[in-house]
Design an enzyme around this catalytic site. Structure first.
Site, PDB file in Angstrom:
ATOM      1  N   GLU A 108       0.879  -1.172   0.000  1.00 20.97           N
ATOM      2  CA  GLU A 108       0.000   0.000   0.000  1.00 20.97           C
ATOM      3  C   GLU A 108       0.914   1.219   0.000  1.00 20.97           C
ATOM      4  OE1 GLU A 108      -3.399   0.117   0.081  1.00 20.97           O
ATOM      5  OE2 GLU A 108      -3.694  -2.050   0.058  1.00 20.97           O
ATOM      6  N   CYS A 120      -2.277   9.504   2.709  1.00 20.71           N
ATOM      7  CA  CYS A 120      -1.825   8.873   1.458  1.00 20.71           C
ATOM      8  C   CYS A 120      -2.747   9.193   0.301  1.00 20.71           C
ATOM      9  CB  CYS A 120      -1.723   7.366   1.643  1.00 20.71           C
ATOM     10  SG  CYS A 120      -3.237   6.611   2.225  1.00 20.71           S
TER      11      CYS A 120
HETATM   12  P1  NAD Z   1       8.183   4.623   5.286  1.00 19.34           P
HETATM   13  O1  NAD Z   1       8.324   3.830   4.088  1.00 19.34           O
HETATM   14  O2  NAD Z   1       9.282   5.542   5.656  1.00 19.34           O
HETATM   15  O3  NAD Z   1       7.925   3.701   6.581  1.00 19.34           O
HETATM   16  C1  NAD Z   1       6.891   2.752   6.694  1.00 19.34           C
HETATM   17  C2  NAD Z   1       7.342   1.590   7.543  1.00 19.34           C
HETATM   18  O4  NAD Z   1       8.402   0.947   6.893  1.00 19.34           O
HETATM   19  C3  NAD Z   1       7.861   1.942   8.938  1.00 19.34           C
HETATM   20  O5  NAD Z   1       7.344   1.017   9.857  1.00 19.34           O
HETATM   21  C4  NAD Z   1       9.360   1.799   8.793  1.00 19.34           C
HETATM   22  O6  NAD Z   1      10.017   1.466   9.982  1.00 19.34           O
HETATM   23  C5  NAD Z   1       9.448   0.668   7.814  1.00 19.34           C
HETATM   24  N1  NAD Z   1      10.701   0.585   7.087  1.00 19.34           N
HETATM   25  C6  NAD Z   1      11.612   1.545   6.845  1.00 19.34           C
HETATM   26  N2  NAD Z   1      12.628   1.055   6.100  1.00 19.34           N
HETATM   27  C7  NAD Z   1      12.347  -0.243   5.877  1.00 19.34           C
HETATM   28  C8  NAD Z   1      12.990  -1.291   5.143  1.00 19.34           C
HETATM   29  N3  NAD Z   1      14.133  -1.100   4.506  1.00 19.34           N
HETATM   30  N4  NAD Z   1      12.391  -2.496   5.088  1.00 19.34           N
HETATM   31  C9  NAD Z   1      11.218  -2.705   5.702  1.00 19.34           C
HETATM   32  N5  NAD Z   1      10.561  -1.760   6.397  1.00 19.34           N
HETATM   33  C10 NAD Z   1      11.114  -0.545   6.486  1.00 19.34           C
HETATM   34  O7  NAD Z   1       6.852   5.363   5.008  1.00 19.34           O
HETATM   35  P2  NAD Z   1       6.277   6.478   5.873  1.00 19.34           P
HETATM   36  O8  NAD Z   1       7.051   7.733   5.689  1.00 19.34           O
HETATM   37  O9  NAD Z   1       6.111   5.938   7.239  1.00 19.34           O
HETATM   38  O10 NAD Z   1       4.826   6.669   5.212  1.00 19.34           O
HETATM   39  C11 NAD Z   1       4.547   7.643   4.243  1.00 19.34           C
HETATM   40  C12 NAD Z   1       4.291   7.034   2.892  1.00 19.34           C
HETATM   41  O11 NAD Z   1       3.341   5.993   3.009  1.00 19.34           O
HETATM   42  C13 NAD Z   1       3.704   7.998   1.890  1.00 19.34           C
HETATM   43  O12 NAD Z   1       4.290   7.772   0.633  1.00 19.34           O
HETATM   44  C14 NAD Z   1       2.235   7.620   1.856  1.00 19.34           C
HETATM   45  O13 NAD Z   1       1.579   7.945   0.663  1.00 19.34           O
HETATM   46  C15 NAD Z   1       2.302   6.151   2.053  1.00 19.34           C
HETATM   47  N6  NAD Z   1       1.065   5.673   2.612  1.00 19.34           N
HETATM   48  C16 NAD Z   1       0.289   4.842   1.873  1.00 19.34           C
HETATM   49  C17 NAD Z   1      -0.913   4.400   2.391  1.00 19.34           C
HETATM   50  C18 NAD Z   1      -1.798   3.475   1.628  1.00 19.34           C
HETATM   51  O14 NAD Z   1      -2.745   2.996   2.213  1.00 19.34           O
HETATM   52  N7  NAD Z   1      -1.551   3.209   0.367  1.00 19.34           N
HETATM   53  C19 NAD Z   1      -1.309   4.812   3.654  1.00 19.34           C
HETATM   54  C20 NAD Z   1      -0.489   5.661   4.374  1.00 19.34           C
HETATM   55  C21 NAD Z   1       0.697   6.080   3.855  1.00 19.34           C
END
Ligand code: NAD
Length: 481
Positions: A225, A259
């Protein structure tokens, strides 16, 4: 308590603790088998009761993490959707879990066939910070409804909520059923490398790629997502004041850190100035004050705050017209990380504000002359998570819907498609893979097993060797249809 706290541990030690939790969950799954319908409903009811009892606490923790997060917004967008989803799942689970009978076709009668929905086993969920409760719990609901065991890794950027989730879920479920893992990107990377039966990730597209790469090592199926730039298209015949109210409120919910927030707007050239004027009025109406308003949210941290500030600064440096709305003319100190709602008028596509997902209260406004131009603009960019269309003419609306691809759409409003449980929620292309919510979510976390039930009297022997005249006759018959 089902917390695997590996935040301070060395990565290898952390990995080992996670491996052990996974092994214990898998062992428990194999031993107990799929939970019954009654057990799943009882789990969901327990979760619902606990969410209701903790609603205020959840609002408090999230606000603590953000600096300021509106209590109303948390109840509306983090808490209520989870309660609605549980209600929906409890009600419909009997139908979702029932084997579905399918036709075998004339050739195989009187055999029968059905699809069985089975839990896949142990599911990993990685959740982000922007709706830190909702985006952890919604996939959990679907995974539990489908009868799985779950390991959850919430975002480290909202540490109070992450800690709360660990304690909350630990008090409701044994660690063999639901376990929470705390930690940052290192832990996330190790977590994504675990041999789950399904991995569900919500977050940025860049990290999504890494997650999918890690999952590929284990052939673990993924649901991603992700984010992106969700466009708003205003048609010539859009009812402007209502459309602007919806776009402005959709953009400013969670200060744009959503998002599916409208990322930028495409407006007919001759309506652009009206749009700008009405946007100012809408901000004034929704948020007469910003700094002193508990319902106007902070940007989650310094890094994200500076990121959004940089988008606007770059546009200004390039001489782009920027309109900031600060109805009470308050001083917005960087400490509180509140940003004034800002329009960036006709920015070039080379600017950061048009290249990056904004995730803040900044809205680029671009004009077009013919609707085909707007469609083309959207189609030449990565496929967005959401698209918003405002207009009355149904033919033109359908043209835009048919010619563009996006995860989901709301027509004549923003955001609301996410709250309809029976609609699949997910992206396409760079905005994600797979979907969830409602029955689609149940199926995402289920194996659809095709089962063929042969009848005692059947014609299968005619298709077996030694081949001869009867097989030839059978083939002629089968291939003539
Ligand atoms: P992020 O990718 O920085 O972090 C999300 C999660 O991933 C955190 O728990 C983090 O610890 C983990 N993470 C970080 N590096 C990782 C790795 N190498 N391997 C596995 N996990 C890892 O995202 P964010 O900044 O927390 O969220 C914002 C983004 O998420 C925006 O782009 C937004 O559009 C998107 N988003 C999408 C939805 C959806 O439903 N499609 C919902 C909310 C946010």
């Amino acid at each position: 308590m089902s917390v695997v706290s590996v935040a301070e541990a060395r990565p290898d030690v952390g990995s080992q603790a996670m491996q052990e939790t996974l092994a214990r969950q898998r062992e428990a799954f194999l031993k107990a088998g799929p939970p019954t319908l009654q057990e799943r409903r009882a789990d969901l009811r327990r979760l619902r009761r606990a969410i209701k009892n903790n609603a205020e606490r959840i609002a408090l923790e999230i606000s603590g993490d953000f600096g300021n997060r509106s209590r109303y917004e948390t109840l509306l967008a983090d808490v209520w959707p989870t309660l609605a989803a549980i209600r929906h799942a409890i009600r419909h689970l009997p139908r979702w879990t029932a084997p579905k009978r399918v036709s075998v076709g004339l050739e195989f009668m009187p055999a029968r066939a059905r699809i069985l929905y089975q839990p896949v086993g142990v599911v990993g969920i990685i959740s982000p910070w922007n709706y830190p409760f909702q985006l952890a719990i919604m996939p959990l609901i679907a995974a539990l409804a489908a009868g799985n065991r779950v390991m959850l890794k919430p975002s480290e950027l909202t540490p109070r909520t992450a800690q709360f989730l660990a304690e909350f879920l630990g008090s409701l479920f044994p660690a063999e059923q639901v376990a929470t893992v705390l930690g940052g990107p290192d832990v996330g990377a190790a977590f994504a490398g675990l041999a789950f039966d399904h991995l569900f990730y919500t977050g940025s597209t860049a990290v999504g790629r890494q997650v999918m790469r890690a999952a590929a090592e284990n052939l673990t199926p993924v649901t991603l997502e992700l984010g992106g730039k969700s466009p708003c298209i205003l048609a010539e015949d859009a009812a402007l004041p209502a459309a602007v109210d919806s776009i402005v409120s959709g953009k400013l919910l969670n200060a744009g850190q959503t998002c599916i927030a409208p990322d930028y707007v495409l407006v007919p050239r001759e309506r652009r100035e009206d749009f700008i004027k009405l946007a100012g009025e809408a901000v004034q109406k929704f948020y007469p004050m910003l700094a002193a308003n508990p319902d106007y949210d902070s940007i989650v941290n310094e890094r994200h705050y500076r990121r959004v500030v940089r988008y606007v600064a770059e546009a200004k440096e390039r001489g782009v017209r920027v309109v900031e709305f600060n109805p009470a003319q308050e001083k917005l100190g960087a400490d509180a990380r509140k940003l004034a709602p800002t329009l960036v008028i006709e920015p070039g596509d080379e600017l950061l504000v048009m290249r990056e997902e904004i995730f803040g209260p900044v809205l680029p406004v671009k004009s077009y002359s013919r609707i085909e131009e707007a469609i083309e603009y959207v189609n030449r960019r990565p496929r967005p998570l959401a698209l918003y269309y405002f207009g009355e003419d149904e033919k033109q609306r359908d043209e835009v819907l048919n010619k563009t691809l996006s995860g989901g759409v709301s027509v004549n409003d923003t955001l609301l498609h996410v709250l309809i449980e029976e609609l699949p929620f997910g992206g396409i292309g760079a905005s994600g893979i797979g979907a969830y919510h409602g029955e689609i979510g149940f199926q995402t976390f289920s194996h659809r097993k095709g089962v063929f039930l042969q009848s005692r009297f059947n014609g299968a022997k005619f298709l077996r060797p030694p081949f001869g005249r009867i097989t030839a006759l059978m083939l002629k018959l089968l291939m003539s249809r």
